[in-house]
Design a protein around this motif. Structure first.
Motif, short mmCIF file in Angstrom:
data_model
loop_
_atom_site.label_atom_id
_atom_site.label_comp_id
_atom_site.label_asym_id
_atom_site.label_seq_id
_atom_site.Cartn_x
_atom_site.Cartn_y
_atom_site.Cartn_z
N UNK A 86 1.00 -1.25 0.00
CA UNK A 86 -0.07 -0.05 0.17
C UNK A 86 0.97 1.17 0.09
N UNK A 87 0.43 2.16 -0.89
CA UNK A 87 1.01 3.53 -0.69
C UNK A 87 0.27 4.59 -0.11
N UNK A 88 0.48 5.10 1.16
CA UNK A 88 -0.40 6.05 1.70
C UNK A 88 0.11 7.35 1.95
N UNK A 89 -0.44 8.49 1.62
CA UNK A 89 -0.06 9.78 1.78
C UNK A 89 -1.26 10.49 2.25
N UNK A 90 -0.93 11.25 3.53
CA UNK A 90 -2.09 11.87 4.34
C UNK A 90 -3.28 11.08 4.34
N UNK A 91 -3.10 9.77 4.74
CA UNK A 91 -4.17 8.83 4.97
C UNK A 91 -5.07 8.60 3.51
N UNK A 92 -4.52 9.01 2.54
CA UNK A 92 -5.18 8.53 1.16
C UNK A 92 -4.45 7.10 0.79
N UNK A 93 -5.05 6.49 0.12
CA UNK A 93 -4.37 5.56 -0.50
C UNK A 93 -4.22 5.60 -1.93
N UNK A 94 -2.90 5.88 -2.37
CA UNK A 94 -2.64 6.40 -3.64
C UNK A 94 -1.84 5.33 -4.75
N UNK A 95 -2.07 3.90 -4.20
CA UNK A 95 -1.44 2.79 -4.72
C UNK A 95 -1.35 2.59 -6.13
N UNK A 96 -2.55 2.86 -6.76
CA UNK A 96 -2.82 2.78 -8.07
C UNK A 96 -2.73 4.18 -8.97
N UNK A 97 -2.94 5.25 -8.14
CA UNK A 97 -2.87 6.60 -8.68
C UNK A 97 -1.59 6.81 -9.15
N UNK A 98 -0.59 6.21 -8.53
CA UNK A 98 0.97 6.65 -9.10
C UNK A 98 1.28 5.65 -10.30
N UNK A 99 0.39 4.93 -10.65
CA UNK A 99 0.82 3.91 -12.01
C UNK A 99 0.21 4.86 -13.19
N UNK A 100 -0.64 6.03 -13.18
CA UNK A 100 -1.00 6.68 -14.28
C UNK A 100 -0.13 7.15 -15.15
N UNK A 101 -0.59 7.28 -16.40
CA UNK A 101 0.49 7.65 -17.51
C UNK A 101 0.95 8.99 -17.14
N UNK A 102 0.18 9.95 -16.49
CA UNK A 102 0.82 11.27 -16.47
C UNK A 102 1.94 11.05 -15.38
N UNK A 103 1.89 10.22 -14.25
CA UNK A 103 3.08 10.04 -13.51
C UNK A 103 4.36 9.44 -14.40
N UNK A 104 3.85 8.56 -15.15
CA UNK A 104 5.24 7.90 -15.93
C UNK A 104 5.78 9.00 -16.74
N UNK A 105 5.06 9.84 -17.35
CA UNK A 105 5.77 10.71 -18.09
C UNK A 105 6.52 11.78 -17.36
N UNK A 106 6.30 12.20 -16.13
CA UNK A 106 6.95 13.06 -15.30
C UNK A 106 7.96 12.58 -14.24
N UNK A 107 7.73 11.30 -13.99
CA UNK A 107 8.46 10.93 -12.76
C UNK A 107 9.99 11.10 -13.02
#
Ligand code: DC
Length: 228
Positions: A86-107
């Motif tokens: 699980x990847x949690x930031x400020x109590x939000x589970x962002x496990x799948x959000x961080x796999x989105x294409x806009x993250x791929x493009x900028x990471x």
């Protein structure tokens, strides 16, 4: 028992995107009952948060400040939906959000900022030093934990890695263009390996395995032997 050997306490697996590091790391961590820690999720989390907040990812000092003030929690998986953790930031589970294409493009851009790396390396090192850990990334053996007991560098050609990404996307029932993926893989490699701080490269004492020549099972068996 006189001949019983304990496996290495800290295992570092580095290598380029889509070389099979995470698959190997997860299997190894399962086999040893170690924590699996994919450090790329931290760079992805900062990138996602920056995009969410409407920051310009080219604004290095704003992104670095965000990395410094954000505590990213990486916990054992709470759901069986294919996640490794699980990847949690400020109590939000962002496990799948961080796999989105806009993250791929900028990471890759975000991961090249020295201030971001200093903040995240400190968090990663703290977790790694607890031991019984398989840590996956680009600079674990060189920078984050140079004292790791076993260092693996898993390499593969850009073509093979692009093919793997392409097949993953098709398997999810989505559309993909192989040539476009290949270009992105090459571009990310270039950014990751030419950045000034902690560039992608094998540590001098890393064991280099080529996953063009070995399939996932063979890589796993080889690393298990090394652990023994
Ligand atoms: O492994 P990945 O695709 O999730 O990594 C995302 C990005 O983070 C990629 O550009 C490489 C970078 N990264 C890094 O610079 N250092 C690490 N230890 C892990 C990932």
């Amino acid at each position: 028992m006189p001949n019983q050997k304990t496996p290495p306490n800290i295992i570092a697996i580095d290598g380029p995107a889509a070389s099979g590091k995470s698959t190997l790391g997860r299997r190894l961590a399962d086999a040893l009952a170690y924590l699996f820690f994919d450090t790329g999720v931290m760079y992805r989390a900062v990138t996602w948060l920056a995009l969410q907040r409407g920051l310009d990812v080219r604004d290095e000092s704003a992104v670095a400040a965000l990395a410094e003030e954000t505590s990213i929690d990486v916990r054992p998986p709470s759901q069986e939906d294919g996640r490794a953790c699980d990847v949690i930031v400020n109590e939000d589970d962002i496990t799948w959000n961080i796999r989105r294409p806009e993250v791929d493009a900028n990471v890759s851009v975000v991961a090249a900022y020295p201030g971001v790396r200093t903040a995240l390396t400190a968090q990663q090192r703290r977790i790694g030093l607890r031991g019984r850990v398989v840590m996956v990334g680009r600079d674990i053996g060189t920078v984050v934990l140079p004292e790791a007991d076993l260092k693996i560098y898993l390499d593969a050609s850009a073509e093979k890695r692009a093919r793997r990404r392409y097949e993953e996307i098709i398997a999810r029932g989505e559309k993909a263009d192989y040539d476009e993926i290949l270009q992105k893989v090459i571009q990310r490699d270039r950014i990751d390996s030419t950045r000034a701080v902690a560039p992608l490269r094998p540590a001098e004492d890393a064991i280099i395995l080529d996953s063009d020549k070995l399939d996932a099972d063979q890589v796993f068996e080889r690393v298990k032997e090394l652990c023994e």
